[in-house]
Scaffold this active site. Structure first.
Site, PDB file in Angstrom:
ATOM      1  N   LYS A   1      58.083   3.410  22.872  1.00 27.79           N
ATOM      2  CA  LYS A   1      58.211   2.568  21.555  1.00 27.79           C
ATOM      3  C   LYS A   1      58.088   1.793  20.829  1.00 27.79           C
ATOM      4  O   LYS A   1      57.099   1.203  19.671  1.00 27.79           O
ATOM      5  CB  LYS A   1      59.454   2.003  21.322  1.00 27.79           C
ATOM      6  CG  LYS A   1      60.795   3.474  21.969  1.00 27.79           C
ATOM      7  CD  LYS A   1      62.729   3.651  20.593  1.00 27.79           C
ATOM      8  CE  LYS A   1      62.768   4.937  20.985  1.00 27.79           C
ATOM      9  NZ  LYS A   1      63.543   5.554  22.126  1.00 27.79           N
ATOM     10  N   ARG A   2      57.549   0.363  22.136  1.00 28.97           N
ATOM     11  CA  ARG A   2      56.939  -0.066  21.194  1.00 28.97           C
ATOM     12  C   ARG A   2      55.540  -0.162  20.626  1.00 28.97           C
ATOM     13  O   ARG A   2      55.115  -0.970  19.694  1.00 28.97           O
ATOM     14  CB  ARG A   2      56.438  -1.660  21.977  1.00 28.97           C
ATOM     15  CG  ARG A   2      56.147  -1.412  23.232  1.00 28.97           C
ATOM     16  CD  ARG A   2      55.691  -2.850  23.905  1.00 28.97           C
ATOM     17  NE  ARG A   2      55.110  -2.007  24.922  1.00 28.97           N
ATOM     18  CZ  ARG A   2      53.658  -2.231  25.231  1.00 28.97           C
ATOM     19  NH1 ARG A   2      52.988  -2.596  24.388  1.00 28.97           N
ATOM     20  NH2 ARG A   2      53.515  -1.433  26.417  1.00 28.97           N
TER      21      ARG A   2
END
Ligand code: GLU
Length: 486
Positions: free
Chosen positions: A262-263
């Site tokens: 996600k990052r």
């Protein structure tokens, strides 16, 4: 042989871009070979599968134009067929009923873990350490059931799972389209569960039965499934089925080389739609992410279909590069049809405040000339702001500076000339500005800044003559007058 490929997502979440790329590769391979591309929703994990996830996958695939050649198959519909195959394998002796319970298996693993830790203790003899490690590795090794060779059931009504009778030791080779020839020893393959104690099939069984039943000839999927392939091939062999050609595609990594998470930014395919990427750009970008053909960077669908082959897929993981995606998107925005582009940016334009008929007219006139002013649809929509601001325009700092007394004085003279024009077009406006400059001895560098300031308030905008044409005579003169009056 007619080629059949499939994409087989599990509906347990969004379709991430790695999945979209797998679908694309399968689609292109089928198209390239005049074959069929199928979609199977692998919803056998009833607890984790949701209708919302299925819908999201279908939505993303439709957006990308990866339309399967037949209606999607829901895997759960086939459970009886899966079970029938498992039972047939039992009767052939290639699978067996196993009475080892989950608790027993867990206890075995726990014991293995304990022994492994015990072997690390200080103060034990080398011999003890070796003995502990040997026991641990046996307990933690791929499970071979004591029932695989026909040991009797503990009782008549004892619950059982159905397990594959994994091949005896010896080398097992998969000739992978991407990874090449990969060999492991059969002892690394476990007697895997095909039917759980409640009679439901596992993924490992279902995927093989369905691929066979759907006539799949080529399986292109993520390399997280490479090891599963060694577990699945014995099922094909046990049933006497043709084994498809496997190609395992490396994962997509972030630009820092770490596994995508996600990052690294948006991961769901449709999030890119929301960020203003065009589906053809997304496809062209995903195609080049881990696949190449000569040094061509950008492919249309037709071009990709003409040359796609798994041999062009890289063995190493690809790195996601959002700047490159933006460049590819900018390219496809420039190629996009005006009408389509307007329809795509129109909801973005209307999100803040509804588009007026006047604004729509101006934007439609400007659009063909402004396609290079954004690398996403969001940026492109914002590039029309100067056509939409309400009078009197707010001036930013630079615009205010350009509208000094001197600037206004020059603008007034030009305004009078524009006022007198009988025909309003970009070309005639250009002429008027030129003759005004010639008559006054002013340069474009002297008249341009105050004019731009009055017309745009300092917002980015292209050449001023077309800007005035799009704004129309009335609005143009009114914007100039507003500034002269202030
Ligand atoms: N359903 C599996 C997954 O989503 C894919 C299985 C396959 O492609 O064979 O990871």
């Amino acid at each position: 042989m007619s080629v059949v490929t499939r994409f087989a997502p599990s509906p347990t979440g969004m379709l991430h871009i790695g999945g979209a790329r797998t679908a694309l590769f399968n689609y292109l391979f089928a198209r390239r070979n005049g074959g069929r591309f199928l979609l199977r929703i692998e919803d056998t994990d009833r607890e984790r599968s949701t209708q919302a996830a299925t819908d999201a996958i279908l939505d993303a695939m439709q957006w990308l134009g990866l339309t399967p050649d037949e209606p999607p198959v829901m895997q759960s519909v086939q459970v009886e067929r899966h079970a029938a195959v498992a039972h047939e394998m039992v009767s052939r002796g290639t699978a067996f009923r196993c009475y080892v319970t989950t608790e027993e298996l867990q206890a075995r693993r726990d014991l293995g873990e304990q022994k492994r830790l015990a072997a690390r203790e200080e103060g034990i003899s080398e011999a003890t350490r070796e003995a502990l490690l040997a026991e641990a590795s046996q307990l933690l090794a791929p499970f071979r059931s004591p029932y695989r060779d026909g040991a009797p059931a503990p009782s008549a009504d004892a619950p059982f799972t159905v397990r594959l009778r994994a091949p005896e030791s010896g080398p097992r080779t998969v000739d992978d389209g991407v990874q090449g020839s990969v060999t492991i020893d059969a002892s690394e393959i476990d007697d895997l569960v095909m039917l759980r104690a409640d009679g439901t099939p596992t993924y490992m069984l279902a995927v093989v039965v369905d691929d066979h039943d759907m006539g799949v000839t080529h399986v292109i999927r993520g390399d997280d499934h490479l090891r599963n392939t060694f577990r699945q091939v014995p099922i094909y062999e046990a049933m006497g089925w043709d084994v498809p050609k496997f190609s395992h595609v490396p994962m997509i990594h972030g630009n820092d080389g770490a596994k995508l998470s996600k990052r690294h930014g948006a991961l769901s395919t449709t999030a890119y739609r929301d960020m203003g990427y065009l589906p053809e750009a997304m496809k062209a970008y995903l195609l080049r992410l881990g696949w190449s053909h000569g040094d061509q960077e950008i492919f249309t669908d037709e071009e990709a279909i003409a040359v796609f082959d798994v041999s062009g897929i890289n063995k190493a993981p690809a790195r996601l590069d959002l700047d490159k995606l933006a460049t590819v998107n900018a390219h496809f925005i420039r190629l996009a049809d005006d009408e389509r582009l307007f329809d795509l940016i129109s909801p973005i334009l209307s999100a803040g405040k509804p588009l007026t008929a006047n604004e729509e007219q101006r934007i439609r006139a400007a659009l063909p000339h402004m396609k290079d002013r954004g690398s996403t649809l969001i940026e492109l929509a914002a590039a029309f702001d100067f056509l939409r601001v309400n009078r009197p325009l707010e001036m930013n700092k630079n615009a205010r500076k350009a509208l000094s007394d001197e600037g206004k004085f020059r603008l007034k003279g030009l305004g009078d000339e524009l006022q007198r024009m009988s025909q309003w077009s970009g070309a005639s406006i250009s002429e008027t500005i030129k003759s005004y400059c010639a008559a006054t001895g002013l340069s474009m560098g002297q008249i341009g800044p105050p004019l731009r300031a009055a017309l745009t308030g300092g917002l980015p905008a292209p050449d001023l003559a077309p800007v005035m044409e799009w704004l129309g005579r009335e609005e143009t003169l009114a914007r100039i007058d507003d500034q002269l009056a202030s």
